[in-house]
Design a protein around this motif. Structure first.
Motif, PDB file in Angstrom:
ATOM      1  N   ASP A  44       0.843  -1.205   0.000  1.00  0.00           N
ATOM      2  CA  ASP A  44       0.000   0.000   0.000  1.00  0.00           C
ATOM      3  C   ASP A  44       0.878   1.255   0.000  1.00  0.00           C
ATOM      4  O   ASP A  44       1.868   1.303  -0.695  1.00  0.00           O
ATOM      5  CB  ASP A  44      -0.965   0.008   1.195  1.00  0.00           C
ATOM      6  CG  ASP A  44      -2.146  -0.930   0.967  1.00  0.00           C
ATOM      7  OD1 ASP A  44      -2.214  -1.515  -0.124  1.00  0.00           O
ATOM      8  OD2 ASP A  44      -2.980  -1.076   1.868  1.00  0.00           O
ATOM      9  N   LYS A  45       0.562   2.201   0.897  1.00  0.00           N
ATOM     10  CA  LYS A  45       1.343   3.460   0.918  1.00  0.00           C
ATOM     11  C   LYS A  45       2.801   3.253   1.330  1.00  0.00           C
ATOM     12  O   LYS A  45       3.678   4.043   0.991  1.00  0.00           O
ATOM     13  CB  LYS A  45       0.671   4.449   1.889  1.00  0.00           C
ATOM     14  CG  LYS A  45      -0.559   5.132   1.333  1.00  0.00           C
ATOM     15  CD  LYS A  45      -0.275   6.625   1.129  1.00  0.00           C
ATOM     16  CE  LYS A  45      -1.421   7.358   0.502  1.00  0.00           C
ATOM     17  NZ  LYS A  45      -2.555   7.551   1.417  1.00  0.00           N
ATOM     18  N   GLU A  48       5.996   3.516  -0.839  1.00  0.00           N
ATOM     19  CA  GLU A  48       6.815   4.716  -1.066  1.00  0.00           C
ATOM     20  C   GLU A  48       8.141   4.622  -0.322  1.00  0.00           C
ATOM     21  O   GLU A  48       9.092   5.331  -0.612  1.00  0.00           O
ATOM     22  CB  GLU A  48       6.059   5.963  -0.587  1.00  0.00           C
ATOM     23  CG  GLU A  48       4.900   6.294  -1.490  1.00  0.00           C
ATOM     24  CD  GLU A  48       4.142   7.507  -0.995  1.00  0.00           C
ATOM     25  OE1 GLU A  48       4.727   8.316  -0.249  1.00  0.00           O
ATOM     26  OE2 GLU A  48       2.964   7.624  -1.359  1.00  0.00           O
ATOM     27  N   THR A 118      -1.359  -3.888   6.542  1.00  0.00           N
ATOM     28  CA  THR A 118      -2.275  -3.532   5.456  1.00  0.00           C
ATOM     29  C   THR A 118      -3.531  -4.384   5.648  1.00  0.00           C
ATOM     30  O   THR A 118      -3.457  -5.451   6.273  1.00  0.00           O
ATOM     31  CB  THR A 118      -1.658  -3.846   4.069  1.00  0.00           C
ATOM     32  OG1 THR A 118      -1.341  -5.244   4.017  1.00  0.00           O
ATOM     33  CG2 THR A 118      -0.415  -3.030   3.801  1.00  0.00           C
ATOM     34  N   GLU A 393      -1.121   3.181   5.735  1.00  0.00           N
ATOM     35  CA  GLU A 393      -1.670   4.470   5.317  1.00  0.00           C
ATOM     36  C   GLU A 393      -0.920   5.646   5.950  1.00  0.00           C
ATOM     37  O   GLU A 393      -0.969   6.766   5.472  1.00  0.00           O
ATOM     38  CB  GLU A 393      -3.158   4.583   5.716  1.00  0.00           C
ATOM     39  CG  GLU A 393      -4.066   3.662   4.931  1.00  0.00           C
ATOM     40  CD  GLU A 393      -4.024   3.973   3.452  1.00  0.00           C
ATOM     41  OE1 GLU A 393      -4.193   5.145   3.096  1.00  0.00           O
ATOM     42  OE2 GLU A 393      -3.790   3.044   2.655  1.00  0.00           O
ATOM     43  N   SER A 394      -0.230   5.388   7.080  1.00  0.00           N
ATOM     44  CA  SER A 394       0.447   6.490   7.771  1.00  0.00           C
ATOM     45  C   SER A 394       1.714   6.936   7.035  1.00  0.00           C
ATOM     46  O   SER A 394       2.331   7.930   7.400  1.00  0.00           O
ATOM     47  CB  SER A 394       0.794   6.098   9.209  1.00  0.00           C
ATOM     48  OG  SER A 394       1.766   5.093   9.192  1.00  0.00           O
ATOM     49  N   TYR A 395       2.147   6.177   6.012  1.00  0.00           N
ATOM     50  CA  TYR A 395       3.322   6.598   5.244  1.00  0.00           C
ATOM     51  C   TYR A 395       2.878   7.588   4.181  1.00  0.00           C
ATOM     52  O   TYR A 395       2.598   7.216   3.043  1.00  0.00           O
ATOM     53  CB  TYR A 395       3.978   5.401   4.558  1.00  0.00           C
ATOM     54  CG  TYR A 395       4.538   4.383   5.495  1.00  0.00           C
ATOM     55  CD1 TYR A 395       5.892   4.368   5.816  1.00  0.00           C
ATOM     56  CD2 TYR A 395       3.713   3.424   6.070  1.00  0.00           C
ATOM     57  CE1 TYR A 395       6.404   3.428   6.684  1.00  0.00           C
ATOM     58  CE2 TYR A 395       4.219   2.474   6.935  1.00  0.00           C
ATOM     59  CZ  TYR A 395       5.559   2.484   7.235  1.00  0.00           C
ATOM     60  OH  TYR A 395       6.065   1.557   8.085  1.00  0.00           O
ATOM     61  N   THR A 396       2.767   8.839   4.576  1.00  0.00           N
ATOM     62  CA  THR A 396       2.299   9.808   3.590  1.00  0.00           C
ATOM     63  C   THR A 396       3.473  10.349   2.800  1.00  0.00           C
ATOM     64  O   THR A 396       4.587  10.437   3.299  1.00  0.00           O
ATOM     65  CB  THR A 396       1.541  10.970   4.266  1.00  0.00           C
ATOM     66  OG1 THR A 396       2.338  11.394   5.344  1.00  0.00           O
ATOM     67  CG2 THR A 396       0.173  10.511   4.723  1.00  0.00           C
ATOM     68  N   SER A 397       3.177  10.713   1.598  1.00  0.00           N
ATOM     69  CA  SER A 397       4.198  11.098   0.641  1.00  0.00           C
ATOM     70  C   SER A 397       5.131  12.199   1.154  1.00  0.00           C
ATOM     71  O   SER A 397       4.685  13.177   1.747  1.00  0.00           O
ATOM     72  CB  SER A 397       3.490  11.559  -0.628  1.00  0.00           C
ATOM     73  OG  SER A 397       4.417  11.835  -1.595  1.00  0.00           O
ATOM     74  N   SER A 399       7.045  12.754   3.635  1.00  0.00           N
ATOM     75  CA  SER A 399       7.400  13.028   5.039  1.00  0.00           C
ATOM     76  C   SER A 399       8.439  12.016   5.517  1.00  0.00           C
ATOM     77  O   SER A 399       8.610  10.956   4.943  1.00  0.00           O
ATOM     78  CB  SER A 399       6.164  12.955   5.916  1.00  0.00           C
ATOM     79  OG  SER A 399       5.627  11.671   5.848  1.00  0.00           O
ATOM     80  N   ARG A 404       7.524  10.477  11.966  1.00  0.00           N
ATOM     81  CA  ARG A 404       6.092  10.244  12.106  1.00  0.00           C
ATOM     82  C   ARG A 404       5.751   9.183  13.155  1.00  0.00           C
ATOM     83  O   ARG A 404       4.726   9.216  13.773  1.00  0.00           O
ATOM     84  CB  ARG A 404       5.525   9.745  10.763  1.00  0.00           C
ATOM     85  CG  ARG A 404       5.275  10.796   9.756  1.00  0.00           C
ATOM     86  CD  ARG A 404       4.362  10.236   8.707  1.00  0.00           C
ATOM     87  NE  ARG A 404       4.763   8.894   8.290  1.00  0.00           N
ATOM     88  CZ  ARG A 404       5.599   8.645   7.299  1.00  0.00           C
ATOM     89  NH1 ARG A 404       6.112   9.640   6.629  1.00  0.00           N
ATOM     90  NH2 ARG A 404       5.919   7.412   6.965  1.00  0.00           N
TER      91      ARG A 404
END
Ligand SMILES: Nc1ncnc2c1ncn2[C@@H]1O[C@H](COP(=O)(O)OP(=O)(O)OP(=O)(O)O)[C@@H](O)[C@H]1O
Length: 437
Positions: A44-45, A48, A118, A393-397, A399, A404
């Motif tokens: 998922d995220k 990245e 996930t 989902e907490s791995y946002t682009s 950052s 985090r």
């Protein structure tokens, strides 16, 4: 393929202008493998941050891949536990592994760098991001035809005992030690992995109702390394089960085969008794399972064999101190078995004069966390998993990953760097062995 096409394919191939069929086939295979890898490790995220490279291991509960941490270009190993919350057994296994590893930093225990989850089809999939190791002790033992030198055997054993000492000091037993769970690098550095069976012993023993049950006990530890107290379904067992497994691993390094290679419970009991003789009456009286007691009594005339015969290898002289250590590790009665402190100070280890660094102690928090795991219901285990493991989902682009996460990630990272610096110094001072891969 038409006849004409196939002819021109062959012509091109023979003229050397086109890769051979084999090369083409390999490319297709590689493509399929890559697709399967991306399906198995669908982050998922978190994609990245982590990119899977290749599959490196399969166990009964997890699959492991080599991956790259894109922010640093560091290679890592990622273990995926599929539908980790689907059954209480799987959820407990996963939570045990996370809770042992997340606060532990020890040179001889695999280090957990990150964890994320996930949503899966049958409950959440959990991913453990660990330092990548090059292989396992299983490969070291079986990939080489040459016997392992005594000093190398003692060095592996010493590192295994150091890692164990750290968790035993907190009353935690690993309960699934075997060569494939001991990861090894080509500089002979060893780390203990796979803590899914790890459990906290109260006053040195596990004695919950669950463990009395034949079914449950038969699922603790892999058969050839399973201690008699588990095999005979004794009411109590503790950290001594690991010491038995250490003995089996030591013997396997010498023999290059399993010491007690049983393939089912009754076969395993037979093999043990044929080498070690009949258990004492004291031990027999502690066996609650009628079926097991009858099976053992059937071998009433089994005689103990001398260790020098059990460990006979042509053209190899096994030292007196090694035979002595074996006899004290592989003792049928857990009360007669040597403990971790005695083992690490045994002459077979101390005679090699390995560098002894100052040891920190296992954080008390690990003990508390592990105690909680055993009390939780299926619902509680699932909630704990969701709470302990961040969502992908907490791995946002864009950052920074470490800024985090919860504080333990930051501490772990810092400690890891310190440990890495110490390791590099340590191995600069001492790399006594040839490369083993
Ligand atoms: N950090 C790592 N670096 C390199 N290889 C690893 C790492 N962790 C695990 N492996 C490989 O993956 C294999 C499976 O991992 P692991 O034993 O943790 O899975 P499991 O499903 O819990 O296994 P088991 O069947 O023993 O219970 C290991 O035997 C090892 O070869």
């Amino acid at each position: 393929m038409t006849k004409k096409m196939s002819e021109s394919f062959n012509n091109l191939e023979n003229s050397g202008k086109m890769p051979s069929k084999q090369l083409g086939f390999n490319r297709v295979l590689d493509g399929l493998k890559k697709r399967q890898l991306l399906l198995d490790f669908h982050f998922d995220k978190a994609a990245e941050v982590y990119e899977p490279i290749r599959n490196i291991g399969v166990g009964a509960f997890g699959i492991v891949c080599e991956a790259v941490e894109t922010t640093s270009n560091n290679k890592v190993a990622i273990k995926k536990i599929s539908h980790a919350s689907a059954t209480p057994t799987l959820a407990r296994r996963t939570l045990r592994e996370i809770r042992v590893l997340r606060y532990i930093k020890h040179e001889n225990i695999v280090s957990l760098r990150d964890i994320f989850r996930t949503p899966g089809a049958l409950g959440i999939d959990v991913y453990l991001v660990m330092d990548l190791m090059e292989g396992s002790l299983h490969q070291v033992i079986y990939n080489e035809n040459q016997p392992l030198e005594d000093e190398l055997i003692a060095y592996f054993l010493y590192q295994l005992l150091r890692g164990l000492k750290y968790i035993h000091s907190a009353g935690i037993a690993h309960r699934d030690l075997k060569p494939s769970n001991l990861l090894v690098n080509s500089d002979c550095r060893l780390r203990i992995a796979d803590f899914g069976m790890a459990k906290l012993a109260s006053k040195g023993h596990f004695d919950e109702a669950e463990e009395h049950c034949f079914y449950m006990t038969q699922h603790v530890s892999t058969l050839p390394y399973r201690a008699p107290e588990l095999l005979f379904v004794m009411p109590e067992h503790g950290t001594a089960v690991d010491m038995w497994a250490v003995g089996c691993i030591l013997a396997e390094m010498l023999l290059k085969r399993e010491l007690f290679p049983g393939r089912n419970v009754s076969g395993q009991i037979k093999i043990l008794l044929n080498s070690l003789g009949k258990p004492s009456d004291k031990l027999l009286n502690q066996i609650r399972c009628e079926k097991t007691r009858r099976l053992i009594e059937h071998f009433h005339d089994a005689c103990r064999r001398e260790w020098e015969h059990v460990l006979f290898v042509p053209d190899r002289v096994v030292s007196e101190s090694c035979l002595d250590l074996m006899s004290q590790l592989v003792a049928l009665d857990a009360d007669d078995r040597i403990d971790i402190h005695q083992a690490i100070n045994h002459p077979f280890i101390t005679s090699f004069d390995f560098y002894v660094p100052l040891e920190s102690s296992c954080p008390f928090k690990v003990k508390m966390d592990m105690a909680d795991v055993e009390k939780l219901s299926h619902q509680g285990l699932t909630e704990a998993l969701i709470q302990d493991v961040r969502s992908a989902e907490s791995y946002t682009s864009g950052s920074n990953l470490l800024q985090r996460g919860p504080s333990w990630y930051q501490n772990a990272f810092k400690l890891d760097q310190d440990a890495a610096m110490r390791d590099i110094d340590f191995h600069r001072q001492r790399t006594p062995f040839r490369s083993i891969y």
